[in-house]
Design a protein around this motif. Structure first.
Motif, PDB file in Angstrom:
ATOM      1  N   LEU A  44       0.839  -1.197   0.000  1.00 20.67           N
ATOM      2  CA  LEU A  44       0.000   0.000   0.000  1.00 20.67           C
ATOM      3  C   LEU A  44       0.878   1.253   0.000  1.00 20.67           C
ATOM      4  O   LEU A  44       0.642   2.185  -0.770  1.00 20.67           O
ATOM      5  CB  LEU A  44      -0.938  -0.001   1.214  1.00 20.67           C
ATOM      6  CG  LEU A  44      -1.918   1.167   1.260  1.00 20.67           C
ATOM      7  CD1 LEU A  44      -2.928   1.071   0.136  1.00 20.67           C
ATOM      8  CD2 LEU A  44      -2.642   1.233   2.592  1.00 20.67           C
ATOM      9  N   SER A  45       1.910   1.259   0.847  1.00 25.86           N
ATOM     10  CA  SER A  45       2.820   2.409   0.862  1.00 25.86           C
ATOM     11  C   SER A  45       3.441   2.603  -0.509  1.00 25.86           C
ATOM     12  O   SER A  45       3.506   3.722  -1.031  1.00 25.86           O
ATOM     13  CB  SER A  45       3.952   2.198   1.872  1.00 25.86           C
ATOM     14  OG  SER A  45       3.436   1.840   3.107  1.00 25.86           O
ATOM     15  N   GLU A  93      13.996  14.617  -9.513  1.00 23.39           N
ATOM     16  CA  GLU A  93      15.389  14.483  -9.093  1.00 23.39           C
ATOM     17  C   GLU A  93      15.448  13.791  -7.742  1.00 23.39           C
ATOM     18  O   GLU A  93      14.584  14.000  -6.894  1.00 23.39           O
ATOM     19  CB  GLU A  93      15.935  15.903  -8.913  1.00 23.39           C
ATOM     20  CG  GLU A  93      17.331  16.106  -9.416  1.00 23.39           C
ATOM     21  CD  GLU A  93      17.800  17.461  -8.969  1.00 23.39           C
ATOM     22  OE1 GLU A  93      18.796  17.486  -8.245  1.00 23.39           O
ATOM     23  OE2 GLU A  93      17.149  18.480  -9.316  1.00 23.39           O
ATOM     24  N   GLY A  94      16.451  12.971  -7.555  1.00 22.08           N
ATOM     25  CA  GLY A  94      16.745  12.467  -6.211  1.00 22.08           C
ATOM     26  C   GLY A  94      15.970  11.232  -5.797  1.00 22.08           C
ATOM     27  O   GLY A  94      16.223  10.677  -4.740  1.00 22.08           O
ATOM     28  N   GLY A  95      15.002  10.771  -6.630  1.00 24.51           N
ATOM     29  CA  GLY A  95      14.258   9.578  -6.245  1.00 24.51           C
ATOM     30  C   GLY A  95      15.032   8.316  -6.605  1.00 24.51           C
ATOM     31  O   GLY A  95      16.082   8.372  -7.225  1.00 24.51           O
ATOM     32  N   SER A  96      14.488   7.164  -6.188  1.00 23.32           N
ATOM     33  CA  SER A  96      15.189   5.923  -6.463  1.00 23.32           C
ATOM     34  C   SER A  96      14.221   4.839  -6.916  1.00 23.32           C
ATOM     35  O   SER A  96      13.343   4.427  -6.149  1.00 23.32           O
ATOM     36  CB  SER A  96      15.916   5.457  -5.200  1.00 23.32           C
ATOM     37  OG  SER A  96      16.228   4.101  -5.312  1.00 23.32           O
ATOM     38  N   LEU A 114       1.158  13.958  -8.572  1.00 23.01           N
ATOM     39  CA  LEU A 114       1.400  15.162  -7.779  1.00 23.01           C
ATOM     40  C   LEU A 114       2.778  15.758  -8.027  1.00 23.01           C
ATOM     41  O   LEU A 114       3.174  16.705  -7.370  1.00 23.01           O
ATOM     42  CB  LEU A 114       1.223  14.856  -6.281  1.00 23.01           C
ATOM     43  CG  LEU A 114      -0.164  14.365  -5.884  1.00 23.01           C
ATOM     44  CD1 LEU A 114      -0.223  14.103  -4.397  1.00 23.01           C
ATOM     45  CD2 LEU A 114      -1.235  15.379  -6.274  1.00 23.01           C
ATOM     46  N   GLY A 115       3.533  15.195  -8.945  1.00 22.52           N
ATOM     47  CA  GLY A 115       4.826  15.781  -9.267  1.00 22.52           C
ATOM     48  C   GLY A 115       5.908  15.497  -8.244  1.00 22.52           C
ATOM     49  O   GLY A 115       6.931  16.172  -8.217  1.00 22.52           O
ATOM     50  N   THR A 116       5.714  14.512  -7.370  1.00 21.83           N
ATOM     51  CA  THR A 116       6.769  14.157  -6.419  1.00 21.83           C
ATOM     52  C   THR A 116       7.838  13.328  -7.126  1.00 21.83           C
ATOM     53  O   THR A 116       7.668  12.921  -8.280  1.00 21.83           O
ATOM     54  CB  THR A 116       6.197  13.326  -5.265  1.00 21.83           C
ATOM     55  OG1 THR A 116       5.509  12.206  -5.826  1.00 21.83           O
ATOM     56  CG2 THR A 116       5.249  14.138  -4.429  1.00 21.83           C
ATOM     57  N   SER A 117       8.947  13.096  -6.442  1.00 20.21           N
ATOM     58  CA  SER A 117      10.050  12.335  -7.050  1.00 20.21           C
ATOM     59  C   SER A 117      10.503  11.210  -6.139  1.00 20.21           C
ATOM     60  O   SER A 117      11.672  11.101  -5.815  1.00 20.21           O
ATOM     61  CB  SER A 117      11.240  13.253  -7.317  1.00 20.21           C
ATOM     62  OG  SER A 117      10.830  14.417  -7.936  1.00 20.21           O
ATOM     63  N   PHE A 118       9.567  10.373  -5.715  1.00 25.75           N
ATOM     64  CA  PHE A 118       9.983   9.289  -4.825  1.00 25.75           C
ATOM     65  C   PHE A 118      10.815   8.257  -5.581  1.00 25.75           C
ATOM     66  O   PHE A 118      11.798   7.741  -5.077  1.00 25.75           O
ATOM     67  CB  PHE A 118       8.770   8.610  -4.210  1.00 25.75           C
ATOM     68  CG  PHE A 118       7.987   9.505  -3.312  1.00 25.75           C
ATOM     69  CD1 PHE A 118       8.559   9.981  -2.141  1.00 25.75           C
ATOM     70  CD2 PHE A 118       6.693   9.882  -3.633  1.00 25.75           C
ATOM     71  CE1 PHE A 118       7.841  10.809  -1.306  1.00 25.75           C
ATOM     72  CE2 PHE A 118       5.972  10.711  -2.801  1.00 25.75           C
ATOM     73  CZ  PHE A 118       6.546  11.179  -1.631  1.00 25.75           C
ATOM     74  N   PHE A 124       1.491   9.204  -6.107  1.00 30.99           N
ATOM     75  CA  PHE A 124       1.947  10.588  -5.937  1.00 30.99           C
ATOM     76  C   PHE A 124       2.914  10.968  -7.053  1.00 30.99           C
ATOM     77  O   PHE A 124       2.833  12.052  -7.613  1.00 30.99           O
ATOM     78  CB  PHE A 124       2.636  10.765  -4.579  1.00 30.99           C
ATOM     79  CG  PHE A 124       1.686  10.807  -3.413  1.00 30.99           C
ATOM     80  CD1 PHE A 124       0.323  10.804  -3.611  1.00 30.99           C
ATOM     81  CD2 PHE A 124       2.165  10.863  -2.113  1.00 30.99           C
ATOM     82  CE1 PHE A 124      -0.563  10.842  -2.547  1.00 30.99           C
ATOM     83  CE2 PHE A 124       1.291  10.907  -1.037  1.00 30.99           C
ATOM     84  CZ  PHE A 124      -0.074  10.898  -1.252  1.00 30.99           C
ATOM     85  N   ILE A 146       0.895   4.026  -2.905  1.00 27.19           N
ATOM     86  CA  ILE A 146       0.564   5.431  -2.641  1.00 27.19           C
ATOM     87  C   ILE A 146       1.671   6.345  -3.181  1.00 27.19           C
ATOM     88  O   ILE A 146       1.407   7.335  -3.856  1.00 27.19           O
ATOM     89  CB  ILE A 146       0.345   5.658  -1.132  1.00 27.19           C
ATOM     90  CG1 ILE A 146      -0.961   4.993  -0.697  1.00 27.19           C
ATOM     91  CG2 ILE A 146       0.304   7.136  -0.812  1.00 27.19           C
ATOM     92  CD1 ILE A 146      -1.178   5.003   0.791  1.00 27.19           C
ATOM     93  N   LEU A 147       2.929   5.977  -2.893  1.00 33.58           N
ATOM     94  CA  LEU A 147       4.033   6.810  -3.372  1.00 33.58           C
ATOM     95  C   LEU A 147       4.066   6.843  -4.898  1.00 33.58           C
ATOM     96  O   LEU A 147       4.351   7.871  -5.509  1.00 33.58           O
ATOM     97  CB  LEU A 147       5.368   6.299  -2.817  1.00 33.58           C
ATOM     98  CG  LEU A 147       5.546   6.376  -1.298  1.00 33.58           C
ATOM     99  CD1 LEU A 147       6.948   5.957  -0.898  1.00 33.58           C
ATOM    100  CD2 LEU A 147       5.250   7.761  -0.764  1.00 33.58           C
ATOM    101  N   LEU A 157      14.160   1.815  -4.721  1.00 40.06           N
ATOM    102  CA  LEU A 157      13.343   1.896  -3.508  1.00 40.06           C
ATOM    103  C   LEU A 157      12.010   1.188  -3.732  1.00 40.06           C
ATOM    104  O   LEU A 157      11.531   0.439  -2.879  1.00 40.06           O
ATOM    105  CB  LEU A 157      13.119   3.360  -3.128  1.00 40.06           C
ATOM    106  CG  LEU A 157      12.122   3.605  -2.005  1.00 40.06           C
ATOM    107  CD1 LEU A 157      12.638   3.027  -0.703  1.00 40.06           C
ATOM    108  CD2 LEU A 157      11.847   5.094  -1.848  1.00 40.06           C
TER     109      LEU A 157
END
Lengths: 607, 244
Positions: free
Chosen positions: A250-251, A281-284, A262-266, A258, A254-255, A287
């Motif tokens: 689930l986590s 930038e900076g996500g993996s 939502l434009g995040t970079s997880f 996003f 969700i990421l 992960l």
């Protein structure tokens, strides 16, 4: 108020409800009886039939993409009739090929072998075999089916999208799955996949919490934990695995949502797509793989443990012998459950993981061979010198053991990181996991259905059809997946659309064709089972009062009426006096769990 | 061996009763919380793994230094207030449960209302903090040009400072900060919101006398378990984003 009242209020209510439900036969409408039913037996049938429908869809997909793999140079005009523009001119569209592969995996892993298998048998067997009126929370139990149903509807409708369903593989690795522009399958289809999976996780959580609490709290008098049938132990550990691993998916989901919206970079970093540099930038992306496989590996055991439990029960019953090493069986369930949380990175040896870290995962992975081998030897020693009754369920249970050994041995190869460098993402992996968890668990499910069908519907299935079904399926399973080992050892990668252009893999053309033909035969043979199943529900030979325990089994479910009402037992719930595996003891064929231990009975295991 | 096992087995596991002496509902809540802690655990571990792979992170003393209605520099003052409110609402929840044990309908109502107000106050604070972070703009030097950025999931104006035209100016920081901060505090806020909804339902049921008729207030206890869990998670979120 005193604590005892709090403690016993709910279970007592459930028990009382059972009495009145039986004695007064209060009227149930069609909707409360068949649709929004809170009776665990009906919920179980709902899971089973939904699972069967999904299995047909998922299996059909594999036949369609096997057509492409077996006959890469031919066209099949009828495909265009069914699939329209996805198969222009009778040749599968390349993107749709990936969609088929993805959906085949998703459907079979989650909807058939998770919901269909543990959903069916946990719901059906837990209350019946531990001696409870129903699940601890029947309402949440009903919700768990309907969340699954909603997830199904969402996933099914994604098949009809203009841009097609998700097609990044059932593991949906980002960045491919995170970027709408990456391919059509990462557009709306991917969102629906993620939303459907979120609903599915809710369903699994509601179900798992119910299974755990029911097993712990609602066992009947005398049903020690160590007197529970191994089916219940298997389903119990399955539920524990689900409750602890699905939230991590689930986590991850969700990421990923996003990142998509939502434009995040997880999970995203340094990406150029269609000539455009993305700001992320900076996500993996690794992960995501960690989060996914933290679920993904226990998920394998969520699929396998119920099948192991069913096989144990069916093999002991039909060998007319006590299960060999009951406590070792329970202990190995426990060991597998613990170890399954510590091996996830063996799916990631080639991600650039530190080889030193990898060596720990190799060690822990290979350790799983120990409890697995304990189980296998216990099944074999249970069969040893048994008075074997080859019922269809027994054949499928033995088939399960065979497939589990064949597929499990290659797990030892793949668990070694050095070998995995060569074998990763080849057909060897496909052969391994299809045998050990795919087909093996399918066999566990068939064994369960053939074994408990009489309890579910009060009728027997046709044996002749069942035997044909078994032999074609087991021979077919080996003919399909055995050759894939050779292809994989030769380095043939999975997920490719057409191997005929590759000098190295051209030689497998004939083998691929052979596999495809067998796959189609096996798929269509399953309709024998489906016909047998639905025909027998209405027209099968009826159980009689004299023969209401057709397999002469010790467990509690056979002490209920042929058609148990909501509440399962008329009057008191029977008390349990012994373990469930007293077969062939003191010259008696079987001694049900409800029978008190006689004064001059020989001392016996499992007490 | 088997007989030895049978002798050491405690009476609790013989069937016909709950081995942990708890009702199924509470047991279920405990297992749910365990499951939920894995969700939060996954988020926080992801956050840690990304944060410690980066050379630079934000300085929380500068990011979280504002308080409503004042321009003073008060590092971590507001979040301390938020934390105090949430923990205080746990105290009122304990008192509600306690009144439930004493079968005092009025007492349960009073403390539940305070707990709900505490939850709403916390959510209000979080809304203010988010709004402040997103809308309050800071100078950032991007490709030799000064720009004005708020803190969002795709912009981070809290990077390392450099000299520009004779004064210190920040450069863009890792965007992961916004993503994880809003993602995790948002997910926690969603839990608080759910808790407020649950507590409100409990309040209505208490007012209707449902639990009084039932003879016990166990539902309040279960809601309480959830509420304490949400507080406990906040302690970890607080630690990971504001203190470390």
């Amino acid at each position: 108020m005193n604590n005892e009242e709090v403690l016993h209020e709910q279970p007592l209510v459930v028990h009382d409800l059972g009495h009145s439900a039986h004695e007064h036969h209060h009227k149930q409408s069609f909707i409360t009886k068949y649709i929004f039913s809170q009776d665990h037996k009906m919920v179980s049938k709902q899971f089973l039939i939904t699972g069967i429908i999904w299995a047909v869809i998922g299996g059909l997909f594999s036949v369609i993409f096997r057509l492409q793999l077996g006959y890469p140079d031919q066209t099949f005009p009828f495909l265009e009739d069914i699939l329209g523009r996805w198969a222009k001119g009778g040749r599968l569209d390349t993107e749709f090929y990936y969609a088929l592969v993805t959906m085949h995996g998703t459907i079979l892993v989650f909807f058939v072998l998770t919901a269909g298998l543990s959903g069916t048998f946990a719901n059906f067997l837990i209350p019946l075999q531990i001696g409870a009126r129903d699940m601890a929370a029947p309402f949440l139990n009903m919700l768990s089916y309907w969340f699954f149903f909603a997830a199904s509807v969402l996933m099914f409708s994604s098949l009809f999208l203009q841009t097609g369903p998700a097609s990044g593989g059932w593991t949906i690795y980002p960045p491919l799955s995170a970027l709408r522009d990456a391919m059509d399958g990462s557009k709306t289809g991917m969102d629906m996949w993620l939303a459907s999976m979120a609903l599915f996780i809710v369903s699994q959580l509601l179900a798992g919490l119910n299974y755990i609490t029911t097993v712990l709290n609602l066992r009947t008098k005398g049903m020690y934990m160590t007197r529970m049938p191994l089916t219940i132990w298997g389903l119990f550990f399955t539920a524990v695995l689900g409750v602890l691993s699905f939230p991590v998916l689930l986590s991850a989901v969700i990421l990923l949502l996003f990142d998509r919206h939502l434009g995040t970079s997880f999970y995203l970093s340094d990406i150029v797509i269609q000539g455009k540099i993305l700001p992320n930038e900076g996500g993996s992306p690794i992960l995501f793989q960690h989060l996914f496989w933290f679920l993904g590996h226990p998920e394998v055991y969520i699929i396998a443990l119920p099948a192991m439990g069913i096989a144990s029960e069916v093999i002991s019953t039909n060998s007319r012998k006590p299960i060999f090493g009951y406590m070792a069986m329970v202990g190995s369930f426990f060991a597998i459950a613990i170890l399954s949380f510590m091996v996830w990175a063996h799916h990631m040896f080639v991600t650039g993981m530190n080889p030193f870290l990898g060596s720990f995962f190799v060690l822990l992975t290979l350790l799983i061979a120990v409890p697995s081998a304990i189980k296998v030897f216990n099944w074999l020693t249970t069969l040893w010198k048994g008075n074997i009754h080859f019922t269809p369920a027994m054949l499928f249970a033995i088939g399960f053991v065979s497939l589990f050994i064949s597929g499990g041995l290659t797990g030892i190869w793949l668990g070694n990181s050095t070998l995995d460098l060569h074998l990763h993402d080849t057909y060897f992996v496909i052969a391994h996991f299809h045998l050990v968890m795919g087909v093996a668990s399918m066999f566990g499910m068939f064994a369960g259905i053939y074994h408990w069908f009489p309890k579910m519907f009060g009728r027997l299935m046709n044996n002749t059809l069942a035997y044909i079904h078994f032999w074609v399926t087991i021979v077919g399973a080996y003919l399909i997946f055995w050759p894939m080992h050779y292809e994989g050892l030769a380095g043939m990668p999975r997920r490719y659309y057409d191997y005929s252009n590759w000098e190295s893999f051209k030689m497998f053309g004939g083998l691929n064709e052979f596999i495809s033909v067998v796959a189609a035969i096996v798929f269509f043979t399953q309709f024998l089972f489906i016909f047998n199943f639905f025909y027998s529900i209405f027209k099968g030979r009826k159980l009689t009062e004299k023969n209401k325990n057709p397999w002469k089994s010790n467990t509690l479910e056979w002490t209920t009426p042929i058609h148990p009402g909501h509440g399962n037992w008329v009057g008191e719930i029977p008390e349990v006096h012994r373990w469930p595996y007293d077969y062939g003891k003191d010259g008696r064929d079987f001694i049900p769990q409800t029978e008190p231990i006689g004064a001059d009975e020989s001392s016996h295991a499992g007490q | 061996m088997e007989t030895a096992l049978a002798q050491t087995k405690t009476k609790m596991w013989t069937g016909g009763k709950s081995p942990f002496n708890v009702s199924y509902g509470k047991l279920m809540m405990w297992y749910f919380l365990m499951s939920d802690s894995f969700t939060f655990g996954a988020f926080l571990i992801s956050y840690g793994s990304i944060r410690f792979s980066l050379n630079h992170w934000v300085d929380h003393n500068y990011v979280f230094n504002k308080f409503p209605f004042t321009e003073a520099n008060l590092p971590l003052a507001f979040v301390s207030l938020m934390t105090f409110i949430l923990i205080f609402s746990s105290v009122t929840m304990v008192l509600a449960v306690h009144q439930g044990h004493k079968m005092s309908q009025k007492g349960v109502e009073k403390w539940l209302i305070l707990t709900i107000l505490g939850g709403l106050a916390f959510l209000g604070c979080q809304a203010w903090e988010w709004t402040h972070l997103i809308t309050h703009q800071h100078d950032v030097l991007v490709d030799g040009v000064l720009q004005h950025w708020g803190t969002t999931v795709s912009h981070n104006p809290w990077g390392p400072e450099v000299m520009f035209n004779g004064q210190l100016v920040a450069t863009p920081g890792p965007v992961a900060f916004g993503g994880y901060f809003f993602g995790i505090t948002g997910f926690h806020g969603f839990h608080v919101f759910t808790g407020v909804v649950i507590n409100s339902i409990m309040l209505v049921k208490t007012k209707l006398g449902t639990f009084q008729k039932r003879g016990h207030y166990e539902m309040i206890e279960k809601a309480g378990l959830y509420w304490h869990f949400v507080d406990l998670v906040w302690v970890f979120v607080f630690l990971c984003f504001y203190l470390i």
